[in-house]
Every structure is written in C-alpha cells, then in structure tokens.
Design a protein around this motif. Structure first.
Motif, mmCIF file in Angstrom:
data_model
loop_
_atom_site.group_PDB
_atom_site.id
_atom_site.type_symbol
_atom_site.label_atom_id
_atom_site.label_comp_id
_atom_site.label_asym_id
_atom_site.label_seq_id
_atom_site.Cartn_x
_atom_site.Cartn_y
_atom_site.Cartn_z
ATOM 1 N N ASP A 254 42.244 40.102 44.543
ATOM 2 C CA ASP A 254 42.643 40.728 43.284
ATOM 3 C C ASP A 254 41.437 40.794 42.340
ATOM 4 O OD1 ASP A 254 45.294 40.928 44.192
ATOM 5 O OD2 ASP A 254 45.752 38.910 43.470
ATOM 6 N N ALA B 39 40.571 35.288 41.425
ATOM 7 C CA ALA B 39 40.317 36.689 41.717
ATOM 8 C C ALA B 39 38.840 37.032 41.522
ATOM 9 C CB ALA B 39 41.191 37.563 40.812
ATOM 10 N N GLN C 82 47.101 35.195 40.985
ATOM 11 C CA GLN C 82 46.186 36.129 41.646
ATOM 12 C C GLN C 82 45.475 35.460 42.827
ATOM 13 O OE1 GLN C 82 43.786 37.816 38.252
ATOM 14 N NE2 GLN C 82 44.424 39.725 39.253
ATOM 15 N N ARG D 259 47.644 42.988 40.595
ATOM 16 C CA ARG D 259 46.467 43.153 41.444
ATOM 17 C C ARG D 259 45.204 43.284 40.610
ATOM 18 N NH1 ARG D 259 47.708 43.010 46.844
ATOM 19 N NH2 ARG D 259 49.842 42.226 46.925
ATOM 20 N N ARG E 51 52.167 38.455 39.963
ATOM 21 C CA ARG E 51 50.825 38.677 40.517
ATOM 22 C C ARG E 51 50.384 40.127 40.297
ATOM 23 N NH1 ARG E 51 49.005 38.713 46.912
ATOM 24 N NH2 ARG E 51 46.821 39.278 46.519
#
Length: 474
Positions: free
Chosen positions: A218, A238, A214, A182, A180
C-alpha cells in the motif's frame, strides 16, 4: 468486525439516522441482520424513519431507551459525530460489544480500491482535486465519505474498475480497526475537535488509524513539513510517499527550489516536482499555475499529486486538473469585488491554522471577520499574523471577546464586536457592514472565523452562505 453477511440473524444497532446511518441500516438489513436504528431526535424530525420502517427495520426515536443495548447485540454502528460519552455507547463498551463507524463496514463490501484522505485542514480541497485528476486519467473515481455520497451506499455500487476517493474525519476513523485504504494520506495535524476527543493524543491516534491496517504494498502519503505527520511516518508499514514545501525529496512531491522557511513566499520561480520510486524527477508545473492561490492550497496540490500518481494517473491529466480547479465553496471562495474591496468566504476555517493559512494568502490589508463557538482555545498563535497585514477585526460569536482582546494586543485599533443577541443572519449583516466601514479600495474583507459555527449557525456552510448574502446586499 466481520463481513456484514456474518451478522445474518444477529442483532445490529445503528446509532444516528443521518445519511450514513440509513445506508448502513439498509446494508445490514439486506444481509439478514435484525437491525434497530436509534436517534435521539423526535420522529417528526427524522424523515428517513418511515422509509426504514417500511423495509421492516425497527426505528426508535425520541431518546435512547435503557433496553437498546443488551448482551444480545452483536454490533453497534455509530454516527461519527455522536460522542463516546453517551449512555448507549458506554453500555456497549461495558458489555464488550464492538463499536464501529460506517467506514469500517464499507471496508468489507467495497470492490474498488480505496483512497483515504484525512487531516485537520485541506481534506475537501485535496479530495476534490484527486477526483478531478483521476477523472481526467479515466480511472472512474467515486467521491464519498465526508463529501459526496455516504460511503456504504457508494461502496455497494463500486466495481474493481472504479477508484473510491474518500474524505475522512477523525470521528470516522476513531471507530475503525481493520479499515485498509490502498492509498492513505494525512495532510496535517493541528489542534481541533478537543471537545469530542478530549485530548490531542486521542485526536492524533484517531487520525493515525488511517494507516494501521495498511500493508507493504500500500501507499502512505504524509506531509514531511508537519512534525506529527513525520512521527507517524515512522510507524507505517506501507510505502512512504511524502510531500514537502521545504525539502527536496528522494521520493515524493516537492517544491523546487524548496522554501527556506515557513514564511517565505512562493514566487514565479517555484515549480512542483514529482519523484517516483525509480528516482526520476518529473517537472509537473509552476506553482503559480495552480488554479487556486495560497501556500496551503499549494501543499494540498502536492498531496493530491502524490495520491493521484500513486493511483496510476498520468502527469498530463494531473497538470490539467491542477490548472482547471477553482476551489471549493467556503474555502477562500471569491464572493465579489465592490468599490475596490474584495470579499472572500472562508467559513470552513474552523481552527487557527486554517485562518493563518488564509491570512498568509494575501499581501493586501485584511479586514478579518472572526469568532464562533467557544472551545477553550486562546488563539494566540494568530497574534503574529494579526500584526502582519490585518488592519481591522470584526468579532462575533461566543469567542468575540477573545478576538477583540487579541486585536488590541496586536495594536489593531479598528475593532468592532458584533451583538449576537438577535438572529444569526442579522449578526452577519452587522459584521459585513462593519467590515465595509473599515475597508478601503485595495483591501480584502475575509470571513475566516477560526472557530466552529455551532454557537450561532447550523453549520459552516450556512454561515458561509449567509456571509455571501450579506456581502451581496451591500
């Protein structure tokens, strides 16, 4: 997979003794796992083996023994470049053993926020640019992954005050599930690495894994001018921060005025604009003030701005990095000017799109040196660019016949096919001398192979450095 500490007392197999394999082996060993590292090369070709053995890590070299993978193995961590078709990986799949790459491991131990950057072209330029922007802004970046340090090694030293900026390949991303970042960026998609992935679907799916874990807080940075990137954008959770050379965006980074078509040149009038979540437009700088030329580099600049400003960089720091950066070795690298002819090393161009981008950068007549590993591509997408401003072609490597034929179809009469029967250095000497014979004052000699290097050279870096040596010998 689980956190490395959950493998204490359990067996973990590491395939490949490259820098990432060594870092992962040490990490799991420190967490108490029973680690076995395996490399098909003979032990004499594995200088890292003695260091790992001294730590109490089992190292098996010279092949893949049948006993390596068995039901007691809890996890297999593979070097990204090792194909999934080899016997140990097939056996692990049969037994239901989880198979990951170093990227997945680093995800669990990195205290710093991770920025992940991938794409068919432009990864290193964008990653380097982002690192410079964050450094200017005081955000303490650590560059890792495909460039810089092994990700696991760097991740163990990172603190929450750092920002991990990671260049990622499709090979690395294919072996992830919970990774993951960011901030995740996909620069572009073009045909590449089909000898590894087998199909474009698998290649694209591997790239898209960058966004899979994500969450809504994010950031996903995607190229709005790339149809495949735009399709993937519809699947991400995200916050979307697109970038575009051809559209004015409600949020993201774009060129103003937008280019009307892919072939329209950038001019003094074009500027880069950043528009944040608040809708406010920030004038970043004129495109012509970028430290490196070319529309493809301008697109990478847009991506880098989107990433860096999403990470908290201020616009002044971003501007300074955009102006000061002079490029990365083997990527449209200016080598020398001699007798009015300018020589450029673009050895990193391992697919057609990268070579198209390079050709589009120049208005001058080009003497192109191209060719390399045969992967089944026909290179016909290069044909209109050959007709535009390529005046001569010097073809080498396994695909030299294809490039000679393509040049003839484009109406280029100045064509030289290089004999590659001798060593690679001699072949490049021949190619550069042939290019010199075709070039006139005001021309560009451009090494931009559109192919991988492994038919003749250890790497694209070796190919590029040999080209530079040959040019300096003229």
């Amino acid at each position: 997979m689980n956190h490395p500490e959950r493998y204490r007392g359990r067996e973990v197999v590491i395939l490949g003794l490259a820098r990432s394999g060594v870092a992962v082996a040490k990490l799991f060993h420190e967490h108490g796992a029973a680690v076995t590292v395996n490399d098909k090369k003979d032990r004499s070709a594995c200088p890292e083996a003695d260091e790992l053995t001294a730590l109490g890590i089992s190292v098996v070299c010279g092949g893949h023994p049948d006993s390596l993978i068995h039901p007691g193995v809890a996890l297999l961590v593979k070097n990204p470049g090792i194909p999934y078709s080899i016997a140990p990986i097939r056996e692990a799949e049969r037994l239901g053993i989880e198979i990951v790459t170093e990227v997945e491991v680093a995800n669990y131990i990195c205290a710093a926020p991770i920025i992940g950057i991938t794409g068919s072209n432009g990864k290193t330029t964008t990653t380097t640019w982002v690192g410079l922007m964050l450094e200017e802004a005081g955000l303490q970046p650590i560059i890792a992954g495909n460039i810089g340090r092994a990700l696991c090694e760097a991740a163990q030293e990172a603190t929450p005050a750092n920002t991990m900026v990671v260049e990622l390949s499709s090979f690395q991303l294919k072996g992830t599930s919970d990774f993951r970042p960011r901030i995740a960026c996909l620069l572009n998609i073009s045909e590449a690495h089909l000898d590894y992935h087998g199909t474009m679907d698998d290649y694209i799916a591997s790239k898209a894994k960058l966004f899979a874990a994500q969450q809504p807080d994010d950031v996903a940075v995607l190229n709005w001018d790339d149809a495949e990137c735009r399709r993937i954008a519809g699947t991400v959770r995200a916050q979307l921060v697109p970038f575009s050379m051809r559209e004015r965006l409600a949020r993201g980074v774009y060129v103003e005025p937008p280019l009307a078509s892919p072939g329209e040149p950038l001019t003094e009038a074009h500027r880069i604009v950043y528009r944040g979540a608040d809708g406010e437009a920030v004038d970043v700088l004129p495109v012509k003030q970028l430290g490196i030329p070319g529309k493809h580099n301008a697109a990478d600049a847009l991506a880098a701005i989107a990433i860096a400003m999403s990470a908290g960089a201020d616009v002044e720091s971003v501007r300074k990095a955009l102006r000061d950066f002079r490029g990365v070795e083997h990527r449209l690298e200016l080598v020398l000017e001699r007798d009015g002819v300018t020589y450029y090393n673009n050895s990193k161009a391992t697919n057609s799109l990268a070579t198209i981008n390079a050709i589009e950068t120049f208005e001058q007549p080009i003497v192109l040196i191209a060719g390399g590993l045969e992967r089944g591509a026909d290179f016909r997408d290069l044909l209109p660019y050959f007709r535009r401003n390529v005046k001569a072609v010097v073809a080498l490597g396994e695909t030299r016949g294809k490039f000679a034929a393509l040049a003839a179809e484009a109406g280029i009469s100045a064509v030289k096919t290089v004999d590659t029967a001798k060593d690679a250095a001699d072949a490049l000497d021949q190619a550069v001398r042939a290019a010199k014979s075709f070039a006139e004052p005001g021309d560009v000699v451009l090494l931009s192979p559109a192919c991988a290097s492994w038919d003749m050279f250890e790497s694209f870096e070796v190919r590029g450095r040999m080209f530079k040596e040959s040019a300096h010998k003229l």
